[in-house]
Structure formats: structure tokens, C-alpha cells
Design an enzyme around this catalytic site. Structure first.
Site: not given
Length: 561
Positions: A76, A78, A99, A110, A278, A306, A386, A414
């Protein structure tokens, strides 16, 4: 046949060309005098800037959210960074708002929150570690209040604080389960009054939430004054103002309140400021950064933590209410990998094509799109690609979106930076220029606490009902008696499921949410409803990321993702 191993995020970041931060500031009409420099590549915006731009017209606001996250990763942040870069490639003056990462997930499982691949914010190492010291300032401000409480007890307890009902814990910006429950004041009379205490992670602190919702230094102090830290023997609330800690806490936050200016890998301006989780807080970057960016840019791309059931819901019901914001469009990030997991595939089987599981996972995507529609926000699906995705799996998602009249685009930010997000950016521009957005909250602040919680559970999660424990019911009555029942709700819930059970992936129906505790965050201006087994001080995993970290002989970071 040999294959080239992809560069790590850290390597890409270390090889990137970074402009002096004053040059980045110039792109949005700022001068060096408008900056408080923290080295060559990061700065804080001065208070003069924040005041000067207040009368400017707002740009367009794009909110990036996602389906429920999985261990497979969704990207997210990215996509947020890549979309900002893509908009600039299309000659839209875009600013990214993110953030700040917490050291908890950075050192844990994470990872950081600076994007990835060729869509990162820089300097990545600094941002993911100590940055400009905001997290430390928040930690110090919070713990100053804690120290003042215990000193008040030691010096005679003139306010009659009931030591069994002190609700203000200490904080630390690390995952450390050993600190969840502690005893303080041991060692005899000279060392304080013995009592039970505990630690939360800094990003769960009400101070963090306050910093991210205040619109001025004056508002910051007023909110800190209202923090309820304890109750007396008559069950009356005791505030930070009453123990004399509000002024000192505000002073410690004087510099931290200024938004941080950095840049993306393609030199797009980025404001990285504030970092509430979140799942236990409201999960959005600071209001002051978002509102300032709206005055400085044509497009502002921000993210909420999230999935849409957590960060985006809270963005709409908490942050937007406080800041009078109206997102012009929502980007909903999904991946084939996550859809397959939500469709019943285990993580070790994600590399195998499974169109049926993708189709099953689309039910969850549809639920989140429906939630955004209920809130009155036009949605663009960003299918974050991906390497293991097959053409048929990707087509399954895009064809489904087309068949249901949903704007959607493949995202390859990405691997290709802004160039890989240009089609997504075009779809976002189309959604923004359609003028379809009209934020419509799902509940009124005057609704009862029970009704507000049930509305979120039913309309956003898809629950059939909400059960309140005896403890939560008593706390609800106390909140009403203290006149706090008109505050919005901040649900503390697992991010991995629509329900309060983290093991239940995918779209669900017929489940019940249990609210086990209700905590008023009066300074922040919301009521926290704790569900399931959400912890405000996480623990480290068996193999934390910190095991791989270090520095090389030249002082560069290694093992930082």
C-alpha cells in the site's frame, strides 16, 4: 539459465540520486528560510509556512487504502509513493503524505513504511530509524505525564487519585511483551508509591493521536489538557491539566509538531509525519501535514493504515470530521497473492496459479468497494503486480472490475517507479475529475455509543451483531455519565480479518463482533472500542528483522529490508 536477483529496497535506496531538500522545497514554492534543516536531505516546515498557506485553495485529495493485509504483502505504501510519482510524470504537482514508521514493526516482522523498490521515500534509512526524532519526542511527552502522576502520588496525592484506577500507562517505541504488565514504585518510601503499571507502544499513545489530529500548537495543548489519566475515589476523572503536566508535554512536542519534508526516489515532495497504528488508533498521518500539503500541491496522495475496514473507515469518521476533509477519490490496493490467500490458498502455495481462489478472494474486494460506495467515495482498484502473478490471474481481477463498472488499473510501481503507475494515475485523475465524491459518514455523532459501534460492525465489517462484555457495558455507562458519548468511535480490531478473529481470512457473513473494553481518549477526541485480542504493546516474532541488521565498515545500514 541464470536469473538476476532483484535489488533489495535498501540497495535501491542507497544507489538513488537524492536532491538537497531545499531543491525539493522549491518545487512546491518554498524557500530555504521556510525550512528547519535536519541535514541535507530532510527538514521540518516552519510555523511561518503553516500560517502563510492557510488561505490558499486546496488541491485534490486521494486516499490510498487496501483489502485486509496478509503475510504475502500488499504494498500500500509503495503504491502511494508510486502514484505520487506517476501524477508528477503527468504534469500534476503531487505531494505524498505518509505516516512515520515505528521501530516496533521495523525491528519486528512487518518491516518499515517507506515504500519499496523504485517507489520509496528517501532517505529510507533515516525514515525507518530515528528520522527527525518525532517518536522520541512523543515518547518523552507521554512519559513526562506518567512521571508527574507518580510524583503527585509520592508528594501527598492532593487530588485523591485512586491508584487502582490510573489509566495512563508508560510507552516505548519498540515491541516488548515483557513490559505489558509491570510494578513500579518498589524499594521503599523514597522510591514512590507501589502500584501496577504497564507499557504501550508509542504509536498507541494518545499523545500520538493528539499530535496527528491537532490543527495548531494551541489546539495541541488544549487536547493534552483534556487527557484523562486517572480517576479519584469518587470515580471523577483526573486530567493531565490537573496534575500540571500539559505545558511540559506540549513543550516537548514543539518541534515534533512540524511536518517533515523529504522526497521520493523520483524527487517528488513527501511529507512524512505522525504514525498512529490503524488497528489500535486511527491510522492516519498528521492532519497538519495533510492540510498543509493540500495548500502546496495540486494533488495530495495519502494512505490510511491496514485495510479499508480500519484506516479508511477512521479517516472518514475521525480525521475527515476533525479536519473538514473530503477525499476526491479512493485507491483500493489489492494483489493476486492476497486475493488467493483470502480465497483459501496457503502462503507456501501462492506461486501456483489458482484462478478459482482469485475469484473467491474477489468477494472480499467487492465488500471493501461497497464500503467506499456507502461512504460516497469513488474508488479505483490498484492491482499491485508481483512476479509470480500469471496473466490469467491478473485478467480475472481486471475483467471482474470492468464487468462491474469499477475503475481499475495494473500497478507496477515497485519495479518501474512512476512509469509503472501512469495508467493508475490516469484512472485516478478520471475519478477525481468526475466530481462523484461526497463523503457521507455512516453514523451521526449524536447516535448512541452502542449504535455507532453496531453501524461500523454491520456496514463496514458485515457483522450481524455486536456483543458487549459486562466490563464494556459498565464503561459505556461511565462514558455517558462523563459527557463523552458524542465522540466518534475508534475500533481496535485485528487487521487480518473483517471479523475480530485474525484467523478468519476472506469474505465472511453471519459473524458477531465482541467489544471487550471501551477506553475514552478525550484529548484525541474519540472512544476506543477494543475487540478480540488486540494488544497495545506487541511482542517480537521468533525471528525478528532486527536479527539481520547492522552496519558495514563505511557506516551504511545492512539488513534494513
Amino acid at each position: 539459465m541464470t536469473t538476476t536477483k532483484p535489488l533489495s529496497d535498501l540497495t535501491i535506496a542507497q544507489q538513488a540520486k537524492t536532491l538537497p531538500i531545499k531543491d525539493i522545497a522549491a518545487k512546491i514554492g518554498l524557500h530555504e528560510d521556510d525550512l528547519d534543516l535536519y541535514g541535507k536531505y530532510k527538514a521540518k516546515l516552519s510555523y511561518d509556512v503553516l500560517e502563510r498557506v492557510k488561505t490558499k485553495e486546496d488541491g485534490k485529495l486521494v486516499l490510498v487504502t487496501a483489502i485486509n493485509p496478509t503475510p504475502a504483502g500488499e504494498g500500500k505504501s509503495t503504491v502511494t509513493v508510486g502514484l505520487g510519482q506517476a501524477l508528477n510524470q503527468l504534469d500534476k504537482q503531487a505531494i505524498v503524505c505518509l505516516r512515520e514508521p515505528s521501530l516496533g514493526p521495523t525491528m519486528g516482522l512487518k518491516g518499515g513504511a517507506a515504500g519499496g523498490g523504485f517507489s520509496q521515500v528517501l532517505p529510507m534509512e533515516d525514515i525507518n530509524l530515528h528520522f527527525t526524532g518525532d517518536m522520541h519526542a512523543i515518547t518523552s511527552a507521554h512519559n513526562t505525564i506518567s512521571a508527574m502522576i507518580d510524583n503527585h502520588l509520592h508528594q501527598g496525592n492532593d487530588l485523591g487519585i485512586d491508584v487502582r484506577h490510573i489509566v495512563w500507562k508508560r510507552v516505548l517505541d519498540l515491541n516488548d511483551r515483557a513490559l505489558r504488565h509491570v510494578t513500579v514504585g518498589l524499594g521503599g518510601p523514597a522510591h514512590g508509591v507501589p502500584r501496577e503499571d504497564g507499557f504501550d507502544i508509542t504509536v498507541a499513545s494518545e499523545i500520538m493521536a493528539i499530535l496527528c489530529l491537532a490543527d495548531s500548537l494551541e489546539d495541541l495543548e488544549e487536547r493534552i489538557k483534556r487527557i484523562v489519566v486517572a480517576y479519584d475515589h469518587q470515580k471523577e476523572p483526573i486530567t493531565a491539566e490537573q496534575i500540571g503536566a500539559a505545558g511540559a508535554a506540549t513543550l516537548l512536542l514543539k518541534e515534533a509538531f512540524k511536518p517533515n519534508l523529504v522526497q521520493t526516489l523520483e524527487q517528488t515532495p513527501a511529507l512524512v509525519h505522525g504514525g498512529p497504528f490503524a488497528n489500535i488508533a486511527h491510522g492516519c498521518n498528521s492532519l497538519i501535514a495533510t492540510k498543509t500539503a493540500l495548500k502546496l500541491g495540486e494533488y495530495v496522495v495519502t494512505e490510511a493504515g491496514f485495510g479499508a475496514d480500519l484506516g479508511a473507515e477512521k479517516f472518514c469518521h475521525i480525521k475527515s470530521r476533525v479536519g473538514d476533509l473530503n477525499p476526491d477519490a479512493v485507491v483500493l490496493v489489492a494483489t493476486v497473492r492476497a486475493l488467493k490467500m483470502h480465497g483459501g490458498v496457503s502462503k507456501d502455495q501462492l506461486h501456483i496459479e489458482n484462478v478459482g481462489a482469485v475469484g473467491e478472494g474477489l468477494k472480499l474486494l467487492a465488500k471493501h468497494i461497497d464500503t467506499m460506495k456507502k461512504l460516497g467515495l469513488p474508488t479505483v482498484v490498484a492491482l499491485n503486480r508481483f512476479n509470480s502473478d500469471t496473466e490469467e490471474e491478473l485478467a480475472t481481477v481486471l475483467d471482474w472490475c470492468a464487468a462491474h463498472g469499477i475503475r481499475a488499473s495494473l500497478s507496477e510501481v515497485w519495479a518501474n517507479g512512476g512509469l509503472g503507475g501512469r495508467q493508475l494515475a490516469e484512472a485516478v485523475i478520471d475519478a477525481v475529475e468526475s466530481n462523484e465524491s461526497k463523503l457521507t459518514p455512516l453514523y451521526e455523532l449524536t447516535d448512541s455509543i452502542e449504535q455507532k459501534i453496531k453501524t461500523i460492525a454491520r456496514e463496514v465489517y458485515g457483522a450481524t451483531d455486536v456483543v458487549f462484555t459486562a466490563k464494556a457495558q459498565k464503561q459505556m455507562k461511565d462514558v455517558q455519565a462523563n459527557g463523552w458519548s458524542d465522540l466518534p468511535i475508534c475500533m481496535a480490531k485485528t487487521p487480518f480479518s473483517l471479523s475480530d478473529d485474525p484467523s478468519k481470512f476472506g469474505y465472511q457473513q453471519g459473524f458477531t463482533i465482541t467489544v471487550r473494553e471501551l477506553k475514552p481518549s478525550v484529548g484525541a477526541g474519540f472512544l476506543v472500542a477494543l475487540t478480540g485480542n488486540v494488544l497495545t504493546m506487541p511482542g517480537l516474532p521468533k525471528h525478528p528483522a532486527a536479527l539481520n541488521m547492522g552496519i558495514d565498515e563505511s557506516g551504511k545500514a545492512i539488513g534494513l529490508f
